[in-house]
Design an enzyme around this catalytic site. Structure first.
Site, PDB file in Angstrom:
ATOM      1  N   PRO A 128       0.838  -1.213   0.000  1.00 33.02           N
ATOM      2  CA  PRO A 128       0.000   0.000   0.000  1.00 33.02           C
ATOM      3  C   PRO A 128       0.870   1.259   0.000  1.00 33.02           C
ATOM      4  O   PRO A 128       1.741   1.425   0.836  1.00 33.02           O
ATOM      5  CB  PRO A 128      -0.823  -0.104   1.282  1.00 33.02           C
ATOM      6  N   GLU A 129       0.632   2.109  -0.972  1.00 37.60           N
ATOM      7  CA  GLU A 129       1.349   3.386  -1.063  1.00 37.60           C
ATOM      8  C   GLU A 129       0.409   4.482  -0.561  1.00 37.60           C
ATOM      9  O   GLU A 129      -0.743   4.202  -0.227  1.00 37.60           O
ATOM     10  CB  GLU A 129       1.722   3.647  -2.522  1.00 37.60           C
ATOM     11  N   HIS A 173      -4.730 -14.671   9.024  1.00 38.83           N
ATOM     12  CA  HIS A 173      -4.060 -13.361   8.975  1.00 38.83           C
ATOM     13  C   HIS A 173      -4.968 -12.179   9.337  1.00 38.83           C
ATOM     14  O   HIS A 173      -4.573 -11.038   9.169  1.00 38.83           O
ATOM     15  CB  HIS A 173      -3.420 -13.095   7.605  1.00 38.83           C
ATOM     16  N   ARG A 233       2.079 -10.588   6.194  1.00 36.43           N
ATOM     17  CA  ARG A 233       3.525 -10.520   6.451  1.00 36.43           C
ATOM     18  C   ARG A 233       3.872  -9.814   7.752  1.00 36.43           C
ATOM     19  O   ARG A 233       5.019  -9.863   8.198  1.00 36.43           O
ATOM     20  CB  ARG A 233       4.228  -9.870   5.263  1.00 36.43           C
TER      21      ARG A 233
END
Ligand SMILES: [Zn+2]
Length: 270
Positions: free
Chosen positions: A2-3, A91, A110
């Site tokens: 995600p930017e 997750h 992650r």
């Protein structure tokens, strides 16, 4: 990853579901993120009303009536709105359950993201050394020109430096330089004020159009299939090595600058 535009789109997408609601319960299934989630985070947030959601760089700041939660999505994190009865998938590490039967769920395979709490955002270590926001009025050619003086680094590395300006990731740096017609290798100190002015406009345009493109996926923040809802946008150079430039039809080149792959058109960018 995600930017800034994805983070801003996330903020706009979850905001209407959450602001003004009380956090009934916080469920943390995994505490080990980039930083371990503090032991009493549940206590800090439960019973508090969410006053606003702000963004600084790629951090989302959830202001409550006492203190703020800070979320960073790291490499693979995403947030979405759930019904509070919805069972977690793999997750799905954190839920904020709200007093309206809904909830906010953090998913991060992650776990490079983070969830922190602070009484005072303005003095928090994460925000002390950050540069200006690219979409704010503080980000101008005068500012860039001042910061660029005597610097001998490639312009791409310069605009990706969060101490200068925040939230310009690898994709958006390459794309902005293409639209500004500036070769990413150009030494920062050699760029004229006029070209900085073009670059500033180009950075703002690229980020704003990405946020706009993300706006069409807002409905994805409330759905059940676990897709983070990141959006693809039209790219001119990034990831297009060897493909024809959309403007001049010559092949897009790729080089490495500051260990990051960099894409540009030798013909359109000088
Ligand atoms: Zn070209």
């Amino acid at each position: 990853m995600p930017e800034l535009p994805e983070v801003e789109t996330t903020r706009l997408g979850i905001l209407p579901w959450i602001v003004g609601k009380k956090i009934k319960k916080v469920i943390i299934r995994e505490r080990q993120f980039r930083w371990k989630i503090q032991d009493d985070l549940e206590k800090k947030l439960e019973g508090k009303k969410i006053q606003s959601i702000k963004r600084r760089a790629k951090y989302l700041i959830f202001d409550t009536d006492y203190g703020s939660a800070i979320i960073h999505l790291g490499m693979s994190g995403s947030l979405r709105i759930i019904k509070d009865t919805e069972p977690p998938n793999k997750h799905d590490h954190v839920d904020f359950l709200l007093n309206n039967g809904m909830g906010l769920r953090l998913h991060d395979p992650r776990r490079f993201g983070s969830l922190l709490w602070t009484k005072d955002v303005s003095s928090h270590f994460l925000f002390l050394k950050l540069g200006v926001e690219p979409l704010s009025e503080d980000f101008t050619e005068t500012y860039l020109n001042l910061k660029a003086k005597k610097r001998r680094i490639p312009i791409k590395q310069f605009i990706m430096n969060a101490h200068i300006v925040v939230g310009i990731g690898n994709i958006y740096a390459s794309e902005s330089l293409f639209h500004a017609g500036i070769n990413p290798k150009t030494q920062t100190g050699c760029i004229s004020r006029k070209r900085f002015s073009i670059l500033v406009k180009s950075i703002k345009n690229v980020l704003e159009s990405a946020i706009k493109a993300g706006g069409t996926t807002l409905r994805n923040y409330y759905k059940t299939d676990g897709d983070p809802g990141y959006f693809k946008q039209y790219l001119y150079v990034y990831g297009r090595k060897g493909k024809p430039c959309h403007i001049c039809k010559r092949k897009i080149s790729s080089i490495t600058i500051g260990q990051r792959s960099t894409f540009y058109c030798k013909n359109c960018q000088h």
